[in-house]
Design a protein around this motif. Structure first.
Motif, mmCIF file in Angstrom:
data_model
loop_
_atom_site.group_PDB
_atom_site.id
_atom_site.type_symbol
_atom_site.label_atom_id
_atom_site.label_comp_id
_atom_site.label_asym_id
_atom_site.label_seq_id
_atom_site.Cartn_x
_atom_site.Cartn_y
_atom_site.Cartn_z
ATOM 1 N N GLU A 58 3.453 -8.927 0.054
ATOM 2 C CA GLU A 58 2.570 -8.073 0.858
ATOM 3 C C GLU A 58 3.434 -6.986 1.489
ATOM 4 O OE1 GLU A 58 -0.755 -9.886 2.120
ATOM 5 O OE2 GLU A 58 -1.335 -7.755 2.063
ATOM 6 N N ILE A 59 3.281 -5.786 0.986
ATOM 7 C CA ILE A 59 4.061 -4.658 1.516
ATOM 8 C C ILE A 59 3.096 -3.731 2.253
ATOM 9 C CG2 ILE A 59 5.492 -2.648 0.899
ATOM 10 C CD1 ILE A 59 6.435 -4.181 -1.560
ATOM 11 N N THR A 60 3.416 -3.436 3.490
ATOM 12 C CA THR A 60 2.530 -2.614 4.312
ATOM 13 C C THR A 60 3.285 -1.432 4.912
ATOM 14 O OG1 THR A 60 1.741 -4.787 5.043
ATOM 15 C CG2 THR A 60 0.625 -2.873 5.963
ATOM 16 N N ARG A 61 2.802 -0.261 4.647
ATOM 17 C CA ARG A 61 3.350 0.983 5.202
ATOM 18 C C ARG A 61 4.872 1.027 5.190
ATOM 19 N NH1 ARG A 61 -0.707 3.943 6.561
ATOM 20 N NH2 ARG A 61 0.505 5.643 7.394
ATOM 21 N N LEU A 62 5.407 0.745 4.028
ATOM 22 C CA LEU A 62 6.865 0.717 3.867
ATOM 23 C C LEU A 62 7.419 2.151 3.797
ATOM 24 C CD1 LEU A 62 9.482 -0.937 3.130
ATOM 25 C CD2 LEU A 62 8.799 -0.666 0.749
ATOM 26 N N ASN A 63 8.404 2.404 4.643
ATOM 27 C CA ASN A 63 9.100 3.703 4.615
ATOM 28 C C ASN A 63 10.594 3.459 4.593
ATOM 29 O OD1 ASN A 63 7.297 6.286 5.082
ATOM 30 N ND2 ASN A 63 6.354 4.581 6.195
ATOM 31 N N ASP A 91 5.196 5.411 2.955
ATOM 32 C CA ASP A 91 3.944 4.682 3.194
ATOM 33 C C ASP A 91 3.469 3.872 1.992
ATOM 34 O OD1 ASP A 91 3.724 5.470 5.814
ATOM 35 O OD2 ASP A 91 2.558 7.268 5.328
ATOM 36 N N ILE A 92 4.373 3.040 1.483
ATOM 37 C CA ILE A 92 4.009 2.195 0.338
ATOM 38 C C ILE A 92 3.192 0.989 0.818
ATOM 39 C CG2 ILE A 92 4.922 0.674 -1.470
ATOM 40 C CD1 ILE A 92 5.775 3.413 -2.168
ATOM 41 N N ASP A 93 2.025 0.804 0.238
ATOM 42 C CA ASP A 93 1.223 -0.405 0.451
ATOM 43 C C ASP A 93 1.058 -1.083 -0.901
ATOM 44 O OD1 ASP A 93 0.508 -0.219 3.239
ATOM 45 O OD2 ASP A 93 -0.774 1.472 2.693
ATOM 46 N N LEU A 94 1.385 -2.360 -0.950
ATOM 47 C CA LEU A 94 1.283 -3.061 -2.226
ATOM 48 C C LEU A 94 1.091 -4.552 -1.984
ATOM 49 C CD1 LEU A 94 1.605 -3.060 -5.350
ATOM 50 C CD2 LEU A 94 4.061 -3.362 -4.998
ATOM 51 N N THR A 95 0.049 -5.097 -2.592
ATOM 52 C CA THR A 95 -0.191 -6.535 -2.489
ATOM 53 C C THR A 95 -0.165 -7.120 -3.892
ATOM 54 O OG1 THR A 95 -1.607 -6.144 -0.596
ATOM 55 C CG2 THR A 95 -1.777 -8.300 -1.611
ATOM 56 N N VAL A 96 0.619 -8.176 -4.063
ATOM 57 C CA VAL A 96 0.724 -8.820 -5.369
ATOM 58 C C VAL A 96 0.338 -10.286 -5.227
ATOM 59 C CG1 VAL A 96 2.247 -9.343 -7.306
ATOM 60 C CG2 VAL A 96 2.619 -7.256 -5.985
ATOM 61 N N ALA A 97 -0.665 -10.690 -5.992
ATOM 62 C CA ALA A 97 -1.128 -12.088 -5.928
ATOM 63 C C ALA A 97 -0.263 -12.960 -6.830
ATOM 64 C CB ALA A 97 -2.581 -12.161 -6.378
ATOM 65 N N LYS A 98 -0.320 -14.271 -6.582
ATOM 66 C CA LYS A 98 0.422 -15.215 -7.426
ATOM 67 C C LYS A 98 -0.039 -15.078 -8.880
ATOM 68 C CE LYS A 98 1.318 -20.203 -7.522
ATOM 69 N NZ LYS A 98 2.734 -20.146 -7.828
ATOM 70 N N GLY A 99 0.939 -15.003 -9.776
ATOM 71 C CA GLY A 99 0.621 -14.915 -11.209
ATOM 72 C C GLY A 99 0.278 -13.520 -11.694
ATOM 73 N N GLU A 100 0.242 -12.567 -10.778
ATOM 74 C CA GLU A 100 -0.088 -11.197 -11.195
ATOM 75 C C GLU A 100 1.095 -10.534 -11.877
ATOM 76 O OE1 GLU A 100 -2.817 -7.724 -9.324
ATOM 77 O OE2 GLU A 100 -1.653 -8.867 -7.898
ATOM 78 N N ARG A 101 0.787 -9.678 -12.857
ATOM 79 C CA ARG A 101 1.839 -8.958 -13.580
ATOM 80 C C ARG A 101 1.648 -7.470 -13.361
ATOM 81 N NH1 ARG A 101 -0.296 -12.899 -17.969
ATOM 82 N NH2 ARG A 101 -2.102 -11.941 -17.021
#
Ligand SMILES: Nc1ncnc2c1ncn2[C@@H]1O[C@H](COP(=O)(O)OP(=O)(O)OP(=O)(O)O)[C@@H](O)[C@H]1O
Ligand SMILES: [Mg+2]
Length: 242
Positions: A3-8, A19-29
């Motif tokens: 879970e990446i929120t407002r990364l600078n 402002d990187i926002d990125l959510t990766v679920a288990k098993g996601e590619r």
């Protein structure tokens, strides 16, 4: 899982991630692409703290990233990484490369470490080269060893940074085959790659980055079939055009 929120992040005055926002679920590619210098490597390196960010939050497997060394170690235990230039130890055999961290970091007895190493070398179809040194192998073989070495630590997430871009064309497939197999086994994967065939068949989501930002992210059919932004379209026409 991630879970990446407002990364600078800045390198000195240079604002490399915005402002990187990125959510990766288990098993996601996830496949990440974009022009050179857009911040792809920097972003995935932040996930296991090979790079430090200045603003925003990164949570990996429920663990918030701080500067605390114990936390960083906890996160790194769950995250494997494979680089463009393999980074194998040249003075150690393939088998020793795969055992080193198991013995020194995980404190496993050598015999057990070797057994696990051989299992993974088998999986990447290179067990018969276990006693060789990296310099005696082809690039594709070395990269498969690097993948096996990472898997020996039983990571829950695998980060790949252009794993095939230093390889001769005939070796790319053997590495991609291993990555496809890993994906089919349910590994959570983030791959920086310009192998668009791989992206089309394996990715749940393709991310396009430019100038430190995520410009677009979509499932491959949508991403390739109907790219929204002009920059994505231009990039795709360049890399798919030859
Ligand atoms: N250690 C560093 N110090 C200063 N600037 C850096 C450093 N590492 C990277 N950069 C700059 O940050 C920007 C993003 O670099 P990064 O390596 O993340 O890009 P990339 O998208 O992975 O590019 P490539 O496709 O060429 O690998 C580039 O402009 C690069 O020059
Ligand atoms: Mg890079």
């Amino acid at each position: 899982m991630i879970e990446i929120t407002r990364l600078n992040k800045w390198y000195g005055d240079f604002h490399v991630l915005r402002d990187i926002d990125l959510t990766v679920a288990k098993g996601e590619r996830i496949v990440i692409c974009g022009p050179s210098g857009s911040g792809k490597s920097t972003m995935i390196r932040c996930i296991n703290h090979l790079e430090e960010h200045q603003q925003g939050e990164i949570v990996v497997g429920g663990i918030p990233m701080t500067r605390d060394v114990k936390r960083i170690e906890q996160i790194r235990r769950r995250v494997g990484m494979v680089f463009q230039h393999f980074n194998l130890f040249p003075h150690l055999t393939v088998l020793e490369n795969c055992c080193l961290a198991q013995v020194w970091v995980q404190k496993k007895p050598r015999r057990e470490a070797e057994k696990i190493a051989m299992e993974y070398l088998e999986r990447v179809r290179i067990a018969n080269q276990a006693q060789k040194y990296p310099g005696q192998l082809s690039g594709g073989q070395q990269q498969r060893v690097a993948i096996a070495r990472s898997l020996c630590m039983h990571p829950e997430i695998m980060l790949f940074d252009e794993p095939t871009s230093a390889l001769d064309p005939e070796m790319i497939k053997e590495v991609l085959d291993v990555m496809v197999q890993l994906a089919s086994e349910g590994m959570t994967m983030l791959c920086v790659t310009h192998e668009m065939g791989f992206a089309k068949t394996v990715a749940d989501r393709v991310i396009f980055m430019d100038q430190g930002q995520i410009i677009e992210q979509n499932p491959p059919t949508e991403f390739f079939g109907n790219p929204r932004s002009a920059r994505t379209r231009e990039f795709l026409s360049q890399i798919l055009g030859h």
